[in-house]
Write an enzyme that holds these catalytic residues in place. Structure first.
Site, PDB file in Angstrom:
ATOM      1  CB  SER A 153      -1.118   0.161   1.067  1.00 18.06           C
ATOM      2  OG  SER A 153      -0.210   0.350   2.502  1.00 18.06           O
ATOM      3  CE  LYS A 154      -2.244   6.275  -3.075  1.00 21.19           C
ATOM      4  NZ  LYS A 154      -3.685   6.212  -2.310  1.00 21.19           N
ATOM      5  NE  ARG A 155       0.697   0.375   6.360  1.00 24.88           N
ATOM      6  CZ  ARG A 155       1.354  -0.558   6.498  1.00 24.88           C
ATOM      7  NH1 ARG A 155       1.646  -0.445   7.221  1.00 24.88           N
ATOM      8  NH2 ARG A 155       0.414  -1.366   6.515  1.00 24.88           N
ATOM      9  CG  HIS A 156       4.340  -1.429   2.407  1.00 28.07           C
ATOM     10  ND1 HIS A 156       3.199  -1.900   2.082  1.00 28.07           N
ATOM     11  CD2 HIS A 156       4.964  -1.866   2.955  1.00 28.07           C
ATOM     12  CE1 HIS A 156       2.808  -2.422   3.432  1.00 28.07           C
ATOM     13  NE2 HIS A 156       4.172  -2.218   3.787  1.00 28.07           N
ATOM     14  N   GLY A 157       5.681   2.890  -0.283  1.00 25.98           N
ATOM     15  CA  GLY A 157       6.200   3.668  -1.009  1.00 25.98           C
ATOM     16  C   GLY A 157       5.697   3.649  -2.154  1.00 25.98           C
TER      17      GLY A 157
END
Ligand code: GLU
Length: 485
Positions: free
Chosen positions: A253-257
């Site tokens: 998800s966006k948390r990972h990049g």
């Protein structure tokens, strides 16, 4: 394998996602490996969320990656139209055929009634689903509902007590029980088909032989298989490719990049690096090799080397691969790609002169070995622009206290003043000459010059730094640092 025909069927509800790009790539590789065909089909039946802007983004992102197709909304083809909203009458006709054969029916239940049915199942301790209450309506009952102003949906009649067996090319045999699946909607009350219906009709009519898509669609596949069977159509082969997880093993998800392809482009990743990286999200050649060009992937790709277990998105690996392709590229290519980054960061004007181009080329030459993305060039820019120098630490400051420093700086000034044009080769020779003339070792000459000019003890080759700075800035920086000491 003969007559391979695959499709990438994105819903244009946002920019092309990394997961979608991987599905597109695997389809593309299979098609090209076997001399087959690839279709781009736009599944735009979610009218609220679909947009032409997303379609354009998807097409541009695919092209940027070097993925192309033989049929699609932009290139045409014999099996179009290639946007589902332009095929609505096709779906309606097949839905009618199923209704006539008694394999589908109109359902007039309202939202509240459906919710009531679900609650009733829950109360009985069963899975909430559609009750099947409109399965056997008489003509009169239907008339009455229509007069009440109800708008029907069309539901597929799920056969009872059946096992739906899917031979998945990646996951092996996967079995579903039809009893767990309630009669599902194939045409909504506004006449728009659902994904599970439209995809089947299109895959069949477009003569798709292999359906390669994300694992999250596996649970849709039994519903699709039932439609094929109801219409008496041969099944394509299915391959469901694993989820992409972040490094912490939760869904990417966006948390990972960054999650969209265009963000990687904007961060300075090269298309061939992204392609190489995406291929390794689930596929491996069987050997240790990790660098694959598109041509090599086309030669080697096969579905039996696609892993069942989830793929882990490792940003460090992407950076490493990108660094590799940056080093492999010509200075001119990286310069052209770097210019917009430097313009955005304010280091270059919008219109650049030939001199500024040459200057940028020198900058690129000096950092090409060191960067993992084009964006990283920006981190080096303070080495090359501005009159002031910050010492990176006390150790750097101490370098300028060494006793030989005044002699070295003086020698540098003399050499620089003697030169008409400051270019790397000339500077390199001059630096060498200083080590000889002063009879000092390389470190005693190079380190103070480096620190005096950049404030840092490491960095790109000194002769490049000096050539990039040019006479004037070299002098200004020397003045600035030496006055601080
Ligand atoms: N439109 C679907 C999606 O974007 C396509 C799934 C499929 O390939 O069948 O997820």
């Amino acid at each position: 394998m003969d007559n391979v025909k695959v499709r990438f069927a994105p819903s244009p509800t946002g920019p092309l996602h990394i997961g979608g790009a991987r599905s597109a790539l695997f389809n593309y590789l299979l098609a090209r490996r076997y001399g087959g065909k690839m279709v781009l089909r736009i599944e735009d039946t979610d009218l609220e969320r679909s947009s032409r802007q997303s379609e354009v983004n998807i097409i541009e992102s695919l092209k940027w990656l070097g993925i192309n197709w033989d049929e699609g909304p932009d290139v045409g083809g014999d099996f179009g139209p290639y946007r589902q909203t332009e095929r609505l009458n096709i779906y309606t006709n097949y839905a009618k055929e199923l209704i006539e054969k008694g394999l589908a029916y109109r359902c007039y239940c309202s939202e509240e009634e459906l919710e009531g049915q679900r609650q009733a199942f829950i109360a009985k301790g069963e899975l909430p689903r559609y009750s099947g209450c409109c399965r056997n309506l008489t003509k009169e009952q239907e008339e009455k509902f229509l007069q009440e102003g109800r708008k029907p949906v069309v539901r597929f009649k799920v056969p009872a007590d059946q096992l739906v067996v899917i031979d998945d090319l990646v996951r092996g045999t996967v079995t579903f029980e039809s009893n767990g699946i309630g009669d599902y909607v194939i045409i909504k009350s506004d006449g728009i088909p659902t994904y599970n219906f439209a995809a089947v009709i299109d895959d069949y009519l477009m003569q798709i032989t292999h359906v390669i898509r994300a694992e999250e669609h596996l649970s849709n596949t039994p519903r699709q298989v039932m439609v094929y069977e109801a219409l008496g159509w041969k099944l394509p082969k299915f391959a469901h490719i694993s989820l992409i997880l972040g490094k912490d093993k939760t869904k990417m998800s966006k948390r990972h990049g960054a999650t969209s392809v265009v963000q990687y482009k904007e961060q300075g990743y090269l298309p061939e690096a992204v392609v190489n990286f995406l291929a390794l999200l689930g596929w491996s050649s069987g050997g240790e090799e990790e660098i694959f060009t598109m041509e090599q992937l086309i030669e080697q790709f096969s579905l039996d080397r696609v892993a069942k277990n989830p793929a882990v998105f490792d940003m460090e690996k992407l950076k490493w691969i990108n660094g590799y392709y940056i080093r492999q590229s010509s200075v001119e290519r990286i310069t052209d790609l770097a210019i917009p980054f430097l313009q955005d960061a304010g280091y270059l004007p919008q219109d650049i002169t030939p001199e500024q181009y040459e200057w940028t080329k020198l900058v690129v030459t000096s950092v090409q070995e060191k960067i993992h993305s084009l964006q990283e060039i920006i981190d080096f820019m303070k080495l090359f622009v501005g009159e002031k120098v910050e010492f990176e630490n006390e150790e750097a400051k101490l370098v300028l206290k060494e006793e030989q420093v005044p002699r070295v700086i003086e020698a540098l000034r003399t050499k620089i003043n003697e030169m008409d044009i400051i270019e790397p080769e000339g500077v390199k020779k001059a630096l060498k000459a200083i080590t000889k003339e002063t009879k000092l070792g390389g470190r005693k000459v190079f380190m103070p010059i480096r620190v005096a000019l950049t404030g840092q003890m490491h960095g790109p080759d000194l002769h490049y730094i000096i050539a990039i700075l040019g006479k004037e800035l070299v002098e200004k920086r020397l003045k600035h640092t030496l006055s601080k000491n």
